[in-house]
Design an enzyme around this catalytic site. Sequence first.
Site, PDB file in Angstrom:
ATOM      1  N   CYS A 112     117.759 -83.491  62.872  1.00  0.00           N
ATOM      2  CA  CYS A 112     116.828 -83.408  64.004  1.00  0.00           C
ATOM      3  C   CYS A 112     115.437 -82.434  63.792  1.00  0.00           C
ATOM      4  O   CYS A 112     114.438 -82.714  64.687  1.00  0.00           O
ATOM      5  CB  CYS A 112     117.495 -82.976  65.275  1.00  0.00           C
ATOM      6  SG  CYS A 112     118.905 -83.983  65.674  1.00  0.00           S
ATOM      7  N   HIS A 254     112.791 -80.205  69.998  1.00  0.00           N
ATOM      8  CA  HIS A 254     113.294 -81.689  69.836  1.00  0.00           C
ATOM      9  C   HIS A 254     114.264 -81.871  71.076  1.00  0.00           C
ATOM     10  O   HIS A 254     114.718 -80.933  71.869  1.00  0.00           O
ATOM     11  CB  HIS A 254     114.482 -81.221  68.647  1.00  0.00           C
ATOM     12  CG  HIS A 254     115.658 -82.066  68.579  1.00  0.00           C
ATOM     13  ND1 HIS A 254     115.726 -83.349  68.486  1.00  0.00           N
ATOM     14  CD2 HIS A 254     117.157 -81.780  68.723  1.00  0.00           C
ATOM     15  CE1 HIS A 254     116.860 -83.897  68.336  1.00  0.00           C
ATOM     16  NE2 HIS A 254     117.670 -82.850  68.508  1.00  0.00           N
ATOM     17  N   ASN A 284     118.530 -88.520  72.887  1.00  0.00           N
ATOM     18  CA  ASN A 284     118.346 -87.812  71.580  1.00  0.00           C
ATOM     19  C   ASN A 284     118.176 -88.755  70.637  1.00  0.00           C
ATOM     20  O   ASN A 284     119.281 -89.290  69.954  1.00  0.00           O
ATOM     21  CB  ASN A 284     119.619 -86.797  71.471  1.00  0.00           C
ATOM     22  CG  ASN A 284     119.226 -85.917  70.184  1.00  0.00           C
ATOM     23  OD1 ASN A 284     118.609 -86.357  69.364  1.00  0.00           O
ATOM     24  ND2 ASN A 284     120.381 -84.802  70.009  1.00  0.00           N
TER      25      ASN A 284
END
Length: 333
Positions: A112, A254, A284
């Site tokens: 990520c 993020h 996500n």
Amino acid sequence: MSRAAVLAGIGACLPPRLVTNAELAARLDSSDEWVRSRTGIAQRYVADSSVRTSDLAVGAGSRALKSSGHPHVDAVVVATTTPDRPCPATAPTVAGKLGLGHAAAFDVSAVCSGFLYGLASAAGLIAGGIAERVLVIGAETFSRLLNPADRSTSVIFGDGAGAAVLRAGSSTEEGALGPFDLGSDGDGVDLITVPAGGPPPEGGWPVPVPDDYYFTMQGKRVFWLAVQRMGQSAQTVLDRAGWRVDEVDHLVAHQANHRITRRLADEIGLPSERAVSNIAEVGNTAAASIPLALVHAHAAGTLRPGDRVLLTAFGGGLTWGATTLIWPAVDPS
């Protein structure tokens, strides 16, 4: 004036299939309210079996090139956890499909945090005079790593890609990337992981455990580490840039979980309304989350020229990072 990487174009690509919480709840003994309250996610996009990570990367990359007003770059950096193949890298495929000739092309794997690591790599190529223009793409088909029976992970992640074109310019220009801070902690390797995969160890694999090929995450531990590491990294780049926290117009972190984003804003002393969020719409998306959030915020008019923007991420490895920029006038892709 020092040579710097300047944001010149942005683009995004999402697969067509939309998956709502209601669809997942039907097979996970869950509910829309349960997912929303814990993650902030209402829906996500999922690639079907015919769509590769490179396909999403090409879609986002082509839009970013169009946005930049220039059809060519000297290098392509693809940040991904889900390459088309373990070997070769996905970036050369993307460069080829985009018609970029013999441009340098390589992948970055930092989960990520991958897009920030990709931006830092591109900024280094530009600062060193190796490249004049670099295309950085975060692209994922993360849904393929998920155990469909595990509601703790299968409701969180979605697929997609986001991209940015960087060009050589001056550090005083709007769009110039500011200082970077990057870090890692290999002691946390098992907190965010796919336990099995890759080449076999010496002596071969033990008896395979099917679930070891799925993504796993120790959510509670990751929550607090993400807030701590992103907060520290964010403060580091603010200090290096000479910015006060109250001068930051937008935090683009993020998109892991809406509670993490809110807690992070509180940790660094920023009003929560300044934290950009699109997790409700796309979930996500790992390495794609920051560029997708930038594209969506720009399209919505949230990001305006002259705004001070703070970027930060945390991912498997463990990895983390942050940087700053003043948002430029960018042509929508």
